[in-house]
Design a protein around this motif. Sequence first.
Motif, PDB file in Angstrom:
ATOM      1  N   ALA A  57       0.835  -1.207   0.000  1.00  0.00           N
ATOM      2  CA  ALA A  57       0.000   0.000   0.000  1.00  0.00           C
ATOM      3  C   ALA A  57       0.869   1.255   0.000  1.00  0.00           C
ATOM      4  O   ALA A  57       1.829   1.360   0.766  1.00  0.00           O
ATOM      5  N   LEU A  58       0.525   2.222  -0.854  1.00  0.00           N
ATOM      6  CA  LEU A  58       1.248   3.491  -0.894  1.00  0.00           C
ATOM      7  C   LEU A  58       0.877   4.371   0.285  1.00  0.00           C
ATOM      8  O   LEU A  58       1.709   5.081   0.847  1.00  0.00           O
ATOM      9  N   GLY A  59      -0.387   4.326   0.673  1.00  0.00           N
ATOM     10  CA  GLY A  59      -0.863   5.166   1.765  1.00  0.00           C
ATOM     11  C   GLY A  59      -2.216   4.697   2.248  1.00  0.00           C
ATOM     12  O   GLY A  59      -2.774   3.716   1.745  1.00  0.00           O
ATOM     13  N   ALA A  60      -2.756   5.429   3.222  1.00  0.00           N
ATOM     14  CA  ALA A  60      -4.020   5.023   3.833  1.00  0.00           C
ATOM     15  C   ALA A  60      -4.846   6.244   4.219  1.00  0.00           C
ATOM     16  O   ALA A  60      -4.310   7.318   4.511  1.00  0.00           O
ATOM     17  N   VAL A  61      -6.151   6.043   4.201  1.00  0.00           N
ATOM     18  CA  VAL A  61      -7.102   7.023   4.705  1.00  0.00           C
ATOM     19  C   VAL A  61      -7.718   6.457   5.977  1.00  0.00           C
ATOM     20  O   VAL A  61      -8.229   5.331   5.971  1.00  0.00           O
ATOM     21  N   VAL A  62      -7.650   7.213   7.055  1.00  0.00           N
ATOM     22  CA  VAL A  62      -8.328   6.828   8.293  1.00  0.00           C
ATOM     23  C   VAL A  62      -9.588   7.674   8.390  1.00  0.00           C
ATOM     24  O   VAL A  62      -9.526   8.888   8.580  1.00  0.00           O
ATOM     25  N   LEU A  63     -10.746   7.030   8.229  1.00  0.00           N
ATOM     26  CA  LEU A  63     -12.011   7.739   8.374  1.00  0.00           C
ATOM     27  C   LEU A  63     -12.328   7.913   9.852  1.00  0.00           C
ATOM     28  O   LEU A  63     -12.129   6.993  10.644  1.00  0.00           O
ATOM     29  N   ALA A  64     -12.831   9.095  10.196  1.00  0.00           N
ATOM     30  CA  ALA A  64     -13.133   9.401  11.589  1.00  0.00           C
ATOM     31  C   ALA A  64     -14.576   9.864  11.736  1.00  0.00           C
ATOM     32  O   ALA A  64     -15.118  10.532  10.851  1.00  0.00           O
ATOM     33  N   ASP A  65     -15.174   9.488  12.845  1.00  0.00           N
ATOM     34  CA  ASP A  65     -16.508   9.945  13.234  1.00  0.00           C
ATOM     35  C   ASP A  65     -16.330  10.667  14.560  1.00  0.00           C
ATOM     36  O   ASP A  65     -15.894  10.060  15.545  1.00  0.00           O
ATOM     37  N   THR A  66     -16.634  11.970  14.609  1.00  0.00           N
ATOM     38  CA  THR A  66     -16.372  12.744  15.827  1.00  0.00           C
ATOM     39  C   THR A  66     -17.210  12.268  17.009  1.00  0.00           C
ATOM     40  O   THR A  66     -16.891  12.581  18.153  1.00  0.00           O
TER      41      THR A  66
END
Length: 205
Positions: free
Chosen positions: A111-120
């Motif tokens: 994997a080149l990179g990652a997105v971490v999705l967040a829910d406040t």
Amino acid sequence: MGYEHSDGRNDGPLSDQLPTAVKILIAGGFGVGKTTLVGAVSETRPLRTEELLTEEGVSIDNLDGVEAKTTTTVAMDFGRISINDNLVLYLFGTPGQDRFWFVWDELSLGALGAVVLADTRRLADCFPSIDYFEKHGTPFIVAVNCFDGARQYQLAEVQQALSLDPDVPVLLCDARSRESGKKVLIAVLEHAMRSQRLEREARSG
């Protein structure tokens, strides 16, 4: 063919800077919108490995804030999007619960990179993903999924609450929106390229 940065700037051909096929991980806590994001941006019908939540799963998984959720990803979500004629992103959505983390090492290979999705409303659910990518040296960004009715925070507040390094980008998104999702993906590409460049410069002295 050029591409547009997440801040609206235009650049030269992205294919001159990246391989023709790039693997990006979409991570985050249970119910944060990973499957939704992959489905929104994928130009092909996404591959999903969802199962109905059982009574046993409900007793384990925290459904606070996502009470209407009836399914869970047990292996991965997979989608594909072409950034331009020469660059294709392959998206792998990771399962959010601890009991499925045995697949993370396999999914993260290459994997080149990652997105971490967040829910406040459930910000602490981000920490395991952040810890994993920091430990493995995977460049990542944090995308705050703006759920209807959720309290809105300043991005600096989110960055501080998650104890992120100042160079980790944090942005708002709507996981249901294709355009919003594309901006998130461009942002992680930019961050990964910048991280690789800084690493090369550090190695060269």
